[in-house]
Design a protein around this motif. Structure first.
Motif, short mmCIF file in Angstrom:
data_model
loop_
_atom_site.label_atom_id
_atom_site.label_comp_id
_atom_site.label_asym_id
_atom_site.label_seq_id
_atom_site.Cartn_x
_atom_site.Cartn_y
_atom_site.Cartn_z
N THR A 66 -32.49 84.11 -5.30
CA THR A 66 -33.19 83.73 -6.51
C THR A 66 -34.63 84.23 -6.38
OG1 THR A 66 -33.77 81.92 -7.98
CG2 THR A 66 -33.83 81.45 -5.64
N THR A 110 -37.60 74.96 -14.30
CA THR A 110 -37.52 76.42 -14.28
C THR A 110 -36.29 76.88 -13.51
OG1 THR A 110 -39.91 76.63 -14.45
CG2 THR A 110 -38.72 78.52 -13.55
N TYR A 111 -36.05 76.31 -12.35
CA TYR A 111 -34.87 76.66 -11.56
C TYR A 111 -33.59 76.36 -12.35
CZ TYR A 111 -31.21 76.49 -8.07
OH TYR A 111 -30.04 76.69 -7.39
N SER A 113 -33.14 76.01 -15.63
CA SER A 113 -32.96 76.84 -16.83
C SER A 113 -32.58 78.27 -16.48
CB SER A 113 -34.22 76.81 -17.71
OG SER A 113 -35.31 77.35 -17.01
N TYR A 114 -33.10 78.80 -15.38
CA TYR A 114 -32.73 80.17 -14.99
C TYR A 114 -31.31 80.21 -14.42
CZ TYR A 114 -32.87 84.77 -12.91
OH TYR A 114 -32.59 86.07 -12.58
N THR A 115 -30.98 79.23 -13.59
CA THR A 115 -29.70 79.26 -12.89
C THR A 115 -28.53 78.82 -13.78
OG1 THR A 115 -30.87 78.74 -10.85
CG2 THR A 115 -28.50 78.46 -10.83
N ARG A 119 -30.01 82.48 -17.39
CA ARG A 119 -31.25 83.22 -17.13
C ARG A 119 -32.30 83.05 -18.21
NH1 ARG A 119 -28.81 88.50 -14.14
NH2 ARG A 119 -27.78 87.28 -12.58
N TYR A 121 -35.93 82.50 -18.92
CA TYR A 121 -37.20 82.66 -18.23
C TYR A 121 -38.20 81.67 -18.83
CZ TYR A 121 -35.14 86.98 -16.55
OH TYR A 121 -34.32 87.90 -15.96
N SER A 148 -34.79 83.86 -23.59
CA SER A 148 -33.61 84.49 -23.05
C SER A 148 -33.37 85.78 -23.82
CB SER A 148 -32.41 83.56 -23.20
OG SER A 148 -31.24 84.20 -22.75
#
Length: 165
Positions: A66, A110-111, A113-115, A119, A121, A148
């Motif tokens: 990541t 943040t982690y 929402s990205y994972t 993805r 940002y 996104s």
């Protein structure tokens, strides 16, 4: 050679147990003598490591890595390490919960929402640096914004339009 290039940063990040920039990964590997096993050529192998990591993160949904793009230079980590650093919030009395600041949760959001949200940002917005000088300024701006880019869902015409200069 691709597997060796990705095994090199994986081994180093596991040993350190923290997010690292590509130059830190390379320096740590040189200090331990691991660069000989990586199969690297060229004058700037840390750039090659960074490119391989970015490609793996973007193209491989099962990637072990990541990236934290909110810091410069970018820091790479293993998903296992990031997940182990996320401590669950225990049931606490109301006065203890008030000790938390909203920004303490931004890295967790943040982690997530990205994972888990394909993805997305995110970027933190600091409402204290706003030009508004009233007592309601903290409600004018959001804390986090996310974006996104679902390019796979775009129509043919929209792709053609985005390619034009």
């Amino acid at each position: 050679m691709e597997n060796y290039t990705l095994k090199f940063p994986e081994q180093i990040i596991k040993e350190c147990g923290r997010p690292m920039t590509t130059s830190e990964i390379w320096q740590y590997g040189v200090e331990r003598g691991y660069e000989k096993t990586g199969g690297f050529v060229g004058k700037s192998p840390w750039v090659s490591i960074g490119r391989k990591l970015i490609i793996d993160i973007k193209d491989n949904p099962k990637s072990k890595f990541t990236v934290n793009e909110q810091v410069r230079p970018k820091e790479f980590s293993l998903k296992i390490i990031v997940a182990s650093n996320l401590q669950p919030i225990k049931n606490k009395a109301k006065n203890e919960l008030e000790k938390f600041d909203e920004k303490d949760f931004h890295r967790h959001i943040t982690y997530f929402s990205y994972t888990y949200l394909s993805r997305v940002y995110t970027r933190t917005i600091n409402h204290l640096s706003s030009g508004k000088k009233d007592r309601f300024r903290e409600w004018i701006h959001p804390d986090l914004v996310g974006v996104s880019f679902p390019i796979g869902l775009w129509d043919k015409e929209l792709i053609e339009l985005s390619n034009e200069n």
